[in-house]
Structures are given as C-alpha cells and as structure tokens.
Motif scaffolding. Sequence first.
Motif, PDB file in Angstrom:
ATOM      1  N   PRO A 170       0.824  -1.218   0.000  1.00 52.06           N
ATOM      2  CA  PRO A 170       0.000   0.000   0.000  1.00 52.06           C
ATOM      3  C   PRO A 170       0.855   1.265   0.000  1.00 52.06           C
ATOM      4  CG  PRO A 170       0.067  -0.952   2.189  1.00 52.06           C
ATOM      5  CD  PRO A 170       0.788  -1.920   1.296  1.00 52.06           C
ATOM      6  N   SER A 171       0.182   2.416  -0.045  1.00 52.60           N
ATOM      7  CA  SER A 171       0.896   3.687  -0.128  1.00 52.60           C
ATOM      8  C   SER A 171       1.504   4.048   1.225  1.00 52.60           C
ATOM      9  CB  SER A 171      -0.062   4.801  -0.564  1.00 52.60           C
ATOM     10  OG  SER A 171      -0.946   5.126   0.492  1.00 52.60           O
ATOM     11  N   ALA A 172       2.271   5.134   1.229  1.00 54.49           N
ATOM     12  CA  ALA A 172       2.925   5.585   2.468  1.00 54.49           C
ATOM     13  C   ALA A 172       2.003   6.441   3.323  1.00 54.49           C
ATOM     14  CB  ALA A 172       4.192   6.357   2.128  1.00 54.49           C
ATOM     15  N   ASN A 173       0.744   6.606   2.911  1.00 48.32           N
ATOM     16  CA  ASN A 173      -0.223   7.342   3.735  1.00 48.32           C
ATOM     17  C   ASN A 173      -0.716   6.438   4.854  1.00 48.32           C
ATOM     18  OD1 ASN A 173      -0.187   9.772   2.273  1.00 48.32           O
ATOM     19  ND2 ASN A 173      -1.546   8.893   0.745  1.00 48.32           N
ATOM     20  N   LEU A 174      -0.782   6.975   6.064  1.00 49.05           N
ATOM     21  CA  LEU A 174      -1.162   6.174   7.211  1.00 49.05           C
ATOM     22  C   LEU A 174      -2.626   5.738   7.117  1.00 49.05           C
ATOM     23  CD1 LEU A 174       1.496   7.444   8.132  1.00 49.05           C
ATOM     24  CD2 LEU A 174       0.508   7.727  10.394  1.00 49.05           C
ATOM     25  N   GLY A 175      -2.899   4.507   7.554  1.00 47.31           N
ATOM     26  CA  GLY A 175      -4.263   4.009   7.541  1.00 47.31           C
ATOM     27  C   GLY A 175      -4.310   2.507   7.389  1.00 47.31           C
ATOM     28  N   LYS A 176      -5.534   1.984   7.249  1.00 44.69           N
ATOM     29  CA  LYS A 176      -5.747   0.544   7.086  1.00 44.69           C
ATOM     30  C   LYS A 176      -6.056   0.237   5.623  1.00 44.69           C
ATOM     31  CE  LYS A 176      -7.431  -0.145  11.806  1.00 44.69           C
ATOM     32  NZ  LYS A 176      -8.565  -0.604  12.653  1.00 44.69           N
ATOM     33  N   TYR A 177      -5.502  -0.869   5.118  1.00 49.18           N
ATOM     34  CA  TYR A 177      -5.666  -1.271   3.724  1.00 49.18           C
ATOM     35  C   TYR A 177      -5.979  -2.759   3.651  1.00 49.18           C
ATOM     36  CZ  TYR A 177      -3.264   3.170   2.835  1.00 49.18           C
ATOM     37  OH  TYR A 177      -2.906   4.490   2.819  1.00 49.18           O
ATOM     38  N   SER A 178      -6.748  -3.129   2.622  1.00 48.67           N
ATOM     39  CA  SER A 178      -7.054  -4.541   2.401  1.00 48.67           C
ATOM     40  C   SER A 178      -6.921  -4.844   0.911  1.00 48.67           C
ATOM     41  CB  SER A 178      -8.475  -4.866   2.875  1.00 48.67           C
ATOM     42  OG  SER A 178      -8.738  -6.249   2.756  1.00 48.67           O
ATOM     43  N   TYR A 179      -6.169  -5.899   0.560  1.00 52.71           N
ATOM     44  CA  TYR A 179      -5.910  -6.258  -0.830  1.00 52.71           C
ATOM     45  C   TYR A 179      -6.093  -7.761  -1.038  1.00 52.71           C
ATOM     46  CZ  TYR A 179      -3.789  -1.678  -1.637  1.00 52.71           C
ATOM     47  OH  TYR A 179      -3.575  -0.326  -1.760  1.00 52.71           O
ATOM     48  N   ARG A 180      -6.544  -8.099  -2.229  1.00 47.03           N
ATOM     49  CA  ARG A 180      -6.545  -9.490  -2.642  1.00 47.03           C
ATOM     50  C   ARG A 180      -5.281  -9.736  -3.459  1.00 47.03           C
ATOM     51  NH1 ARG A 180     -11.090 -13.062  -5.966  1.00 47.03           N
ATOM     52  NH2 ARG A 180      -9.663 -14.753  -6.513  1.00 47.03           N
ATOM     53  N   VAL A 181      -4.608 -10.841  -3.164  1.00 44.96           N
ATOM     54  CA  VAL A 181      -3.381 -11.203  -3.877  1.00 44.96           C
ATOM     55  C   VAL A 181      -3.697 -12.362  -4.809  1.00 44.96           C
ATOM     56  CG1 VAL A 181      -0.975 -11.900  -3.654  1.00 44.96           C
ATOM     57  CG2 VAL A 181      -2.037 -10.553  -1.840  1.00 44.96           C
ATOM     58  N   ASN A 182      -3.442 -12.163  -6.090  1.00 44.84           N
ATOM     59  CA  ASN A 182      -3.613 -13.235  -7.076  1.00 44.84           C
ATOM     60  C   ASN A 182      -2.240 -13.763  -7.479  1.00 44.84           C
ATOM     61  OD1 ASN A 182      -6.391 -13.035  -7.085  1.00 44.84           O
ATOM     62  ND2 ASN A 182      -6.435 -11.580  -8.789  1.00 44.84           N
ATOM     63  N   ILE A 183      -1.966 -15.027  -7.144  1.00 45.17           N
ATOM     64  CA  ILE A 183      -0.696 -15.654  -7.524  1.00 45.17           C
ATOM     65  C   ILE A 183      -0.836 -16.192  -8.940  1.00 45.17           C
ATOM     66  CG2 ILE A 183       1.029 -17.375  -6.896  1.00 45.17           C
ATOM     67  CD1 ILE A 183       0.635 -15.250  -4.781  1.00 45.17           C
ATOM     68  N   SER A 184       0.162 -15.916  -9.756  1.00 44.60           N
ATOM     69  CA  SER A 184       0.137 -16.364 -11.150  1.00 44.60           C
ATOM     70  C   SER A 184       0.018 -17.887 -11.249  1.00 44.60           C
ATOM     71  CB  SER A 184       1.402 -15.897 -11.869  1.00 44.60           C
ATOM     72  OG  SER A 184       1.524 -16.520 -13.126  1.00 44.60           O
ATOM     73  N   ASP A 185      -0.805 -18.358 -12.199  1.00 46.33           N
ATOM     74  CA  ASP A 185      -0.952 -19.808 -12.429  1.00 46.33           C
ATOM     75  C   ASP A 185       0.364 -20.452 -12.838  1.00 46.33           C
ATOM     76  OD1 ASP A 185      -3.611 -19.775 -11.782  1.00 46.33           O
ATOM     77  OD2 ASP A 185      -4.303 -19.530 -13.850  1.00 46.33           O
ATOM     78  N   GLU A 186       1.283 -19.639 -13.384  1.00 42.86           N
ATOM     79  CA  GLU A 186       2.565 -20.172 -13.848  1.00 42.86           C
ATOM     80  C   GLU A 186       3.462 -20.593 -12.691  1.00 42.86           C
ATOM     81  OE1 GLU A 186       3.398 -20.662 -17.096  1.00 42.86           O
ATOM     82  OE2 GLU A 186       1.294 -20.156 -17.418  1.00 42.86           O
ATOM     83  N   ILE A 187       3.209 -20.063 -11.501  1.00 40.04           N
ATOM     84  CA  ILE A 187       4.100 -20.368 -10.369  1.00 40.04           C
ATOM     85  C   ILE A 187       3.332 -20.939  -9.191  1.00 40.04           C
ATOM     86  CG2 ILE A 187       5.756 -18.582 -11.022  1.00 40.04           C
ATOM     87  CD1 ILE A 187       4.584 -16.904  -8.706  1.00 40.04           C
ATOM     88  N   CYS A 188       2.107 -21.334  -9.395  1.00 40.32           N
ATOM     89  CA  CYS A 188       1.281 -21.835  -8.292  1.00 40.32           C
ATOM     90  C   CYS A 188       1.426 -23.351  -8.161  1.00 40.32           C
ATOM     91  CB  CYS A 188      -0.173 -21.439  -8.513  1.00 40.32           C
ATOM     92  SG  CYS A 188      -1.130 -21.427  -6.989  1.00 40.32           S
TER      93      CYS A 188
END
Length: 368
Positions: free
Chosen positions: A191-209
């Motif tokens: 996330p950015s350097a601005n203070l706060g709470k963040y939530s992200y979904r991480v998609n792992i590439s099928d090529e390396i899963c």
Amino acid sequence: MADDKKWKLVERVVAAAFDEPNVTVQKNVRLRSLRRKGGAGGLREIDVLITGELVGQKVHFAIECKDYKRKVDSHHIDAFIGKLQDVGLATQTSIFVTTRGYTTQAVERAHEVGMKTLVLKHNEEINIKTEVLNALQSHVFIFCAITEIEVKTDEIFDMSSFEHFKFFDKKGTFVGLLPDFIWESWIRGTPSANLGKYSYRVNISDEICYLQDGKKNCINFIRVDYQVGALVFQFKGQAKRYHLYNAHEQKTELYKVKADFSTSKPTPFVFHDESTLLKFLNEQCAIAKIEFPRIKLPKIVMNQGLLWPIPIRVSEYFKTISPEDAAQEVQKLAEGPDNNFWEFDTIYNEIMKNIENFPNVRFTYHPL
C-alpha cells in the motif's frame, strides 16, 4: 544611555548574525588611530569587525552597535564616520546597527557615505532570559504491518507448515514465499505511504502456483490486511534568530535562524492515522521546525513483530526446529538482534535496487 549588559549582548547577537564560513568575526577590536600617537588615546574600538576576501584582497566591514532608548540621530552617524576615518576603514563597507531605529536625517547622512543603517528586530528577545528559543527536528519513518491474512483453499492443509506458502514454477524452480510477495508489493508502493488501514486481494500467477513436488498448489484466494503507521523520532533543540532590517531600503537585510540539536536525545512517537500525525507535526510551536521527508522502512512487520525478509541463515535454522517450538522461537527472534530493518541478503538487495525493472509477473494486487 544604553544598558551596558544589554549593549554587550547586542554586540554578541550582531556578531553571531554575520558569522559565516570563510570570514573572521571579531568583537571589541581596538585599532590604532592614524592621527593620534601612543597610549590608550591612540586606540579606537570597533564593536564588531568582519574580515573576508574579495578577488584575493582583504575586505573589512566595521559595525557599530547601539542600544539607545531613542532613535539614532545624524550626530551618532557622524561620530562613527569620524572613528572610521581615524583608523583608516572605509565608510562604504561600514554598518550601523541599533535596536531603536533612526531619524530621517541619520538615514540620509549614512546613505551619503555608503553606510548601511540596520535595525536589529525582535529586540524584546535580546535579553539573557529569553535569548534561546525552541527548535524541533522530526524524522518520520513509515512502517507496514500485516494485521491479517485470509487464505482459501481447495483442500485442507496444515497451516503450521510453510509448504503451501512456498511457490514453484512448472519446472520445480523455487520462486518465493507468500511473505516475499507481500514484501515486494510494499517496496513497489502497495500500500501507499499514507497512514491508515488497507485490504488487498493477492492473485498468484498460475505459472508459479505449484508445490515442490510438482503438484498444483491448492490455495485459490489470498486476502491481506495492512496497517500503515509512522514512527516519529523527534529531537528538541535550541534556536537563535537574527533579523536585521535595512532602514534606508525599508526591507529585511538579513534573517537567520541557527538551531542546535547537539545535546538532544530523540523521543519516539507512534501514529496510526494520517490526521493525527499531521496535527502532531503542524501544531507544535517552535521558531525552527525541521521535518525530513518520509522514509519508508524497507521491511514489513509480520506476526509477533517479526520483520520480513528474515536473513537466510535464520530461515535455515527454522527448518531444524519442530512446529511445537516454532511460536516460541519466532518470539525469541522478534526480540533479538537478527530482527532489524537494515540487514538484507543478496537476493533481496538486488530486488530493492532493481525494483523498477524487476518483472511483476508472479502476482497481482487488487484493493478490497
């Protein structure tokens, strides 16, 4: 008449205001008269004498300092002109400084001979008790802490094992651990350097899963929650300001603030939201406030305060311990010297140095 103690203090303040590299500043310099001979009567005192070089030649700037209770008049200017002529110093490089201002006649007379007439402003501060003012120096470090990781899988697996958090390509080449991808995203700016709470979904590439044995990794959904905060180290010092106003040109001639933090010890503060941090930095009163640009700390904070990436030698050690001892060993590591922000192994150093050219084909991030 001037107060002797205050007059001397004004001399010290003026000398400090003109103190610059490559010049010599002297107070109460006694120069021999060109017209009088012998004894004390043959010496004239210059309150402040500045000596420098211009195109290889020595140049002297003589300064007269007065703290009268009234404005300086033309006869005071004439007395200083006479003193300069008596010791062979040029009026064109001379300066008269007072705390009370000048009459119109005094300014005109000084201008005729090329003398500057300056007023030492903020003279209410020119006393022994309030000469020193407050100064603040703030260093803001931005950290990223992982508060929660949610993983969905096609089948049940042992969460205490790192096997499913290791990712390989189809050829069985190790690509990285899940924390590596999370760390890499922070280095890239998510996330950015601005203070706060963040939530992200991480998609792992099928090529390396893939797992190490070539089987497909059963992880199909990863959500990461972050808390971006700030660690502020603040130094409190002492400052002095100097403001000299040009009476003839009616504008500031010199304004200088000198801050000293040599005896200050840092006080740490922690913030978790942007508004509280900005309020803290903006509302503190000080004549000199130095705030350095924000620095993103290069590691992320994992469970129990463990910083990632961990040194390879530490990860190798963890391979030798049992799952039952893992929690206790992680706590020991988090509290030990190996858990620091500045030690990186070669591969992580290379990623940081070349992050702009490092291909991000392993995973993608989507804000939730």
